[in-house]
Design an enzyme around this catalytic site. Sequence first.
Site, PDB file in Angstrom:
ATOM      1  N   VAL A 116       0.844  -1.197   0.000  1.00 17.91           N
ATOM      2  CA  VAL A 116       0.000   0.000   0.000  1.00 17.91           C
ATOM      3  C   VAL A 116       0.882   1.250   0.000  1.00 17.91           C
ATOM      4  O   VAL A 116       1.744   1.431   0.864  1.00 17.91           O
ATOM      5  CB  VAL A 116      -0.954   0.007   1.214  1.00 17.91           C
ATOM      6  N   LYS A 117       0.643   2.076  -1.014  1.00 19.65           N
ATOM      7  CA  LYS A 117       1.442   3.296  -1.172  1.00 19.65           C
ATOM      8  C   LYS A 117       0.724   4.437  -0.451  1.00 19.65           C
ATOM      9  O   LYS A 117      -0.475   4.671  -0.664  1.00 19.65           O
ATOM     10  CB  LYS A 117       1.563   3.615  -2.659  1.00 19.65           C
TER      11      LYS A 117
END
Length: 220
Positions: free
Chosen positions: A82-83
Amino acid sequence: MEFFLDTANIDEIKRINRLGLVDGITTNPSIIAKGNRDFEEVIKEICSIVDGPVSAEVISLTADEMVEEAREIAKWASNVVVKIPMTEAGLEAVNTISKEGIKTNVTLVFSVAQGLMAAKAGATYISPFVGRVDDIGEDGIALIQRLKQTLQNYQYDAKIITASVRTIGHLESAALAGADIATIPGSLLPKLWKHPLTDNGIEQFLADWEKVPKKAETLS
Ligand code: G3P
């Protein structure tokens, strides 16, 4: 050095994967928008093609919403990362979800201080944008060198993804600086293996080969 592709283009990913060059994928909302496909669908498809980490970015701006979004994205595939953008809310979200075992990539990093904060919050990956640092008249590669040294000084596990890579020089200098990973846009890819002297050399060898007597000619 690990080599990620900064793209959501499936054909491109498959083509470069056949060369054995794809250790992972990074995307961002701009990259996803270019593909004109559903976000979840495209990320799931990429995760099924590539064994390595695939970054998918949240679009929320508050910590609670980022955490909620991240938990949802993390369910899409076992190799999804997850960015999260480098903000106060982003750091809070990273601190929460990293304790749940969700892998994170803290993005839009432009200073050593930001990188250090990301590492302290528990980021798995940190993405300094070298091209955009150069754009404002600073030295993107110097940021990579200084951040690498800083993380080493305190033995943080976070890996540096050199992002916003625009030139071969960026890639080579990031490798020399010891960046763990570079993420490469499709437009730069062919330039990485092409060289005019290689092409000239092949042309010359083939021309000379024509002069080698063939078996029938040798016998006559
Ligand atoms: O990896 C980050 C990248 O997608 C942004 O690149 O060239 O728009 O700064 P650029």
